[in-house]
Design a protein around this motif. Structure first.
Motif, PDB file in Angstrom:
ATOM      1  N   HIS A 199      -3.445  -5.741   5.378  1.00 16.01           N
ATOM      2  CA  HIS A 199      -3.743  -4.379   5.829  1.00 16.01           C
ATOM      3  C   HIS A 199      -4.194  -4.480   7.280  1.00 16.01           C
ATOM      4  O   HIS A 199      -5.241  -5.036   7.590  1.00 16.01           O
TER       5      HIS A 199
ATOM      6  N   HIS B  95       1.575  -4.329   6.692  1.00 12.99           N
ATOM      7  CA  HIS B  95       1.351  -3.064   5.982  1.00 12.99           C
ATOM      8  C   HIS B  95       0.276  -2.281   6.730  1.00 12.99           C
ATOM      9  O   HIS B  95      -0.495  -2.855   7.485  1.00 12.99           O
TER      10      HIS B  95
ATOM     11  N   ASP C 169       5.937  -4.633   4.179  1.00 13.20           N
ATOM     12  CA  ASP C 169       5.503  -3.907   2.981  1.00 13.20           C
ATOM     13  C   ASP C 169       5.574  -2.427   3.361  1.00 13.20           C
ATOM     14  O   ASP C 169       4.802  -1.946   4.188  1.00 13.20           O
TER      15      ASP C 169
ATOM     16  N   HIS D 114       3.328  -3.151  -4.044  1.00 17.43           N
ATOM     17  CA  HIS D 114       1.949  -2.917  -3.573  1.00 17.43           C
ATOM     18  C   HIS D 114       1.310  -1.803  -4.401  1.00 17.43           C
ATOM     19  O   HIS D 114       1.613  -0.623  -4.219  1.00 17.43           O
TER      20      HIS D 114
ATOM     21  N   GLY E 107       3.897   3.374   6.023  1.00 19.34           N
ATOM     22  CA  GLY E 107       5.244   2.801   5.940  1.00 19.34           C
ATOM     23  C   GLY E 107       6.299   3.881   5.829  1.00 19.34           C
ATOM     24  O   GLY E 107       7.321   3.851   6.522  1.00 19.34           O
TER      25      GLY E 107
END
Ligand SMILES: [Zn+2]
Length: 291
Positions: free
Chosen positions: A140, A178, A223, A7, A229
């Motif tokens: 997202h 994510h 992700d 990413h 994350g």
């Protein structure tokens, strides 16, 4: 160990192609998934102005137009896996995704970051097309935090229940979760009502929706990029090790930036080489095979 950053974005945070490649070399990163971010200009807050020069360039398609991803990929094809997510509300979105796949070699549908519910029928139509093309979809997910006296807030995609409906509606599509609205649900507490990010440390409580969805839906992946994350795991290193063991086939190393925070933490956990190989490259290669 081969490393894929699953990413990142072109021109992001002051990096041109040369600086980007130098950063990859310095961090021993073989390949990067290079993702677009296309949405109307009124959907994102001014806070992004420093990270993205697209408006300076007069982009009409969003903060990180696909054309910039293509420009990087054409100049260093072996270093990038091309990503593209058209705004699902555009009437030609599916055709644009197909064109990106066949003409430019896009292999990832991402980053999806638009101010719409991701289980909207137009979004599902695009995600099903991505599934047919075997393109994993990078999401997202970010929810509003409280009412804030009715003030405008950034939100992207909906909440964690939206994600579950998508996983059910598109079983042939692989999704990568994510961003704050995904990772805050690693834990079964109610922090998600109050904050986008957990403090560190902050013990993970059992019953989190993320582990639950991973167990229930084989088409969900993680992700691991960005502060959202990273903090989801650094908040509780003991839990992090169990999580990465149980979901070793479902988590992808990714940055969304140019730092080393994820790798520093990962390397401190003393995971086996077999698990590290999956996180650092094999899971990414499985989701987006390169010729
Ligand atoms: Zn994002």
């Amino acid at each position: 160990m081969k490393i894929i950053d699953a990413h990142n974005h072109p021109d992001w945070h002051g990096h041109d192609l040369d600086k980007f490649l130098a950063n990859m070399d310095a961090n021993n990163i073989a390949q990067t998934w290079l993702l677009s971010w296309e949405c109307p200009i009124h959907e994102y807050s001014k806070g992004y102005a420093k990270a993205i020069p697209a408006q300076v360039m007069g982009s009409q398609t969003g903060p990180i137009p696909f054309s910039r991803c293509v420009a990087y990929h054409e100049r260093a094809p072996e270093r990038f896996v091309l990503g593209y997510a058209p705004d699902p509300r555009l009437p030609q979105a599916c055709e644009q995704l197909e064109a990106a796949y066949h003409i430019y070699g896009a292999r990832v549908c991402g980053e999806v970051k638009v101010r719409m519910m991701y289980d909207d029928r137009d979004a599902l139509r695009l995600f099903r097309r991505a599934g047919k093309l075997k393109m994993p979809v990078v999401l997202h997910l970010q929810d509003e935090i409280g009412d804030r006296d009715g003030a405008w807030q950034e939100w992207w995609g909906g909440d964690i229940a939206t994600l579950e409906r998508m996983l059910q509606a598109c079983p042939e599509t692989n999704f990568l979760g994510h961003a704050p609205g995904f990772w805050i649900h690693i834990s079964g507490d109610d922090l998600y009502r109050k904050a986008s990010y957990p403090p560190v440390p902050c013990p993970v409580q059992p019953g989190g929706k993320v582990p639950e969805l991973l167990r229930r839906y084989p088409n969900l992946y993680c992700d691991w990029s960005a502060g959202s994350g990273c903090r989801a795991l650094t908040r509780d290193p003991v839990f992090a090790k169990e999580f990465l063991d149980e979901f070793q086939d479902r988590v992808l190393y990714a940055r969304d930036y140019f730092d080393t925070q994820h790798r520093d933490f990962l390397n401190s956990l003393e995971l086996s080489d077999a698990i590290l190989a999956k996180l650092y490259h094999a899971n990414a290669e499985k989701l987006a095979p390169q010729p």
